[in-house]
Scaffold this motif. Structure first.
Motif, short mmCIF file in Angstrom:
data_model
loop_
_atom_site.label_atom_id
_atom_site.label_comp_id
_atom_site.label_asym_id
_atom_site.label_seq_id
_atom_site.Cartn_x
_atom_site.Cartn_y
_atom_site.Cartn_z
N UNK A 72 13.72 11.08 1.42
CA UNK A 72 14.93 9.92 1.94
C UNK A 72 14.14 8.82 1.73
N UNK A 73 12.58 8.39 1.79
CA UNK A 73 12.51 6.44 1.69
C UNK A 73 12.99 6.25 2.94
N UNK A 74 13.47 6.79 4.02
CA UNK A 74 14.12 5.69 5.24
C UNK A 74 12.68 5.76 6.23
N UNK A 75 11.53 6.17 5.59
CA UNK A 75 10.68 5.43 6.45
C UNK A 75 9.66 3.93 5.69
N UNK A 76 10.00 3.82 4.73
CA UNK A 76 9.64 2.57 3.85
C UNK A 76 9.31 2.03 4.74
N UNK A 77 7.94 1.28 4.68
CA UNK A 77 7.45 -0.11 4.98
C UNK A 77 6.22 -0.75 4.05
N UNK A 78 5.80 -1.78 4.12
CA UNK A 78 5.02 -2.84 3.06
C UNK A 78 3.96 -2.29 4.59
N UNK A 79 2.15 -1.77 3.51
CA UNK A 79 1.20 -1.19 3.30
C UNK A 79 0.41 -2.26 3.08
N UNK A 80 -0.59 -3.33 3.40
CA UNK A 80 -1.45 -3.72 2.87
C UNK A 80 -0.53 -4.80 1.55
N UNK A 81 0.39 -5.00 1.58
CA UNK A 81 1.03 -5.70 0.76
C UNK A 81 1.91 -5.19 -0.06
N UNK A 82 2.12 -3.71 -0.25
CA UNK A 82 2.99 -3.19 -1.12
C UNK A 82 4.17 -2.69 -0.48
N UNK A 83 5.80 -3.05 -1.19
CA UNK A 83 6.23 -3.10 -0.27
C UNK A 83 7.08 -1.06 -0.46
N UNK A 84 7.48 -1.10 0.28
CA UNK A 84 8.57 0.44 0.35
C UNK A 84 7.05 1.54 0.38
N UNK A 85 6.10 1.29 0.84
CA UNK A 85 4.87 2.65 1.05
C UNK A 85 6.35 4.09 2.55
N UNK A 86 6.15 4.78 1.71
CA UNK A 86 7.16 6.00 2.98
C UNK A 86 5.71 6.39 3.87
N UNK A 87 5.73 5.47 5.04
CA UNK A 87 5.00 6.04 5.86
C UNK A 87 5.03 7.02 6.56
N UNK A 88 5.66 8.14 6.16
CA UNK A 88 4.98 9.70 6.37
C UNK A 88 4.83 10.07 5.42
N UNK A 89 4.05 9.55 4.39
CA UNK A 89 3.17 10.30 3.64
C UNK A 89 1.77 9.60 3.85
N UNK A 90 1.67 8.68 4.21
CA UNK A 90 0.71 7.69 3.54
C UNK A 90 -0.44 7.97 5.47
N UNK A 91 -1.64 8.29 4.98
CA UNK A 91 -1.88 8.69 6.00
C UNK A 91 -2.91 7.14 6.29
N UNK A 92 -2.88 6.63 8.22
CA UNK A 92 -3.63 5.87 8.79
C UNK A 92 -4.83 5.49 8.30
N UNK A 93 -5.69 4.47 7.90
CA UNK A 93 -7.09 3.49 7.83
C UNK A 93 -7.98 2.35 8.42
N UNK A 94 -9.01 2.62 8.59
CA UNK A 94 -9.53 1.37 10.04
C UNK A 94 -8.55 0.11 9.81
#
Length: 103
Positions: A72-94
């Protein structure tokens, strides 16, 4: 790894995390604030456990995870400068930086 301004996250009812085995404690930046989380968690889990209830806005309306499987892309955020990254699929990194609509 966490600096002195961040506490190691804990599991329990007051933290939004269920008790259980966890990966290594990590620190990510959410809207420029250091937040503790665990290796193996998704960014969405870290955001929700930190109390974030608005990941982004679309059409003026706040958005947060809905499907939790990347459709659904409802969880999209900006991660490390990349917009609309799906946070529900992205594993955290230190040291990862996450921006929500709050910033």
């Amino acid at each position: 790894m966490s600096d002195d301004s961040t506490q190691t996250p804990q599991a329990g009812a007051d933290t939004g995390r269920l008790p259980g085995d966890r990966g290594e404690p990590l620190t990510i930046l959410i809207d420029d604030v250091p937040v503790g989380c665990f290796a193996g968690e998704t960014v969405a889990v870290a955001l929700l456990a930190d109390g974030v209830r608005e990941f982004s806005r679309r059409g003026g309306e706040p958005r947060m995870p809905l499907c939790n499987m990347g459709t659904c892309f409802e969880c999209g955020v900006v991660i490390d400068g990349v917009p609309l990254v799906r946070s529900c699929l992205t594993v955290v990194a230190d040291g990862m930086t996450v921006r929500t609509s709050r910033s």
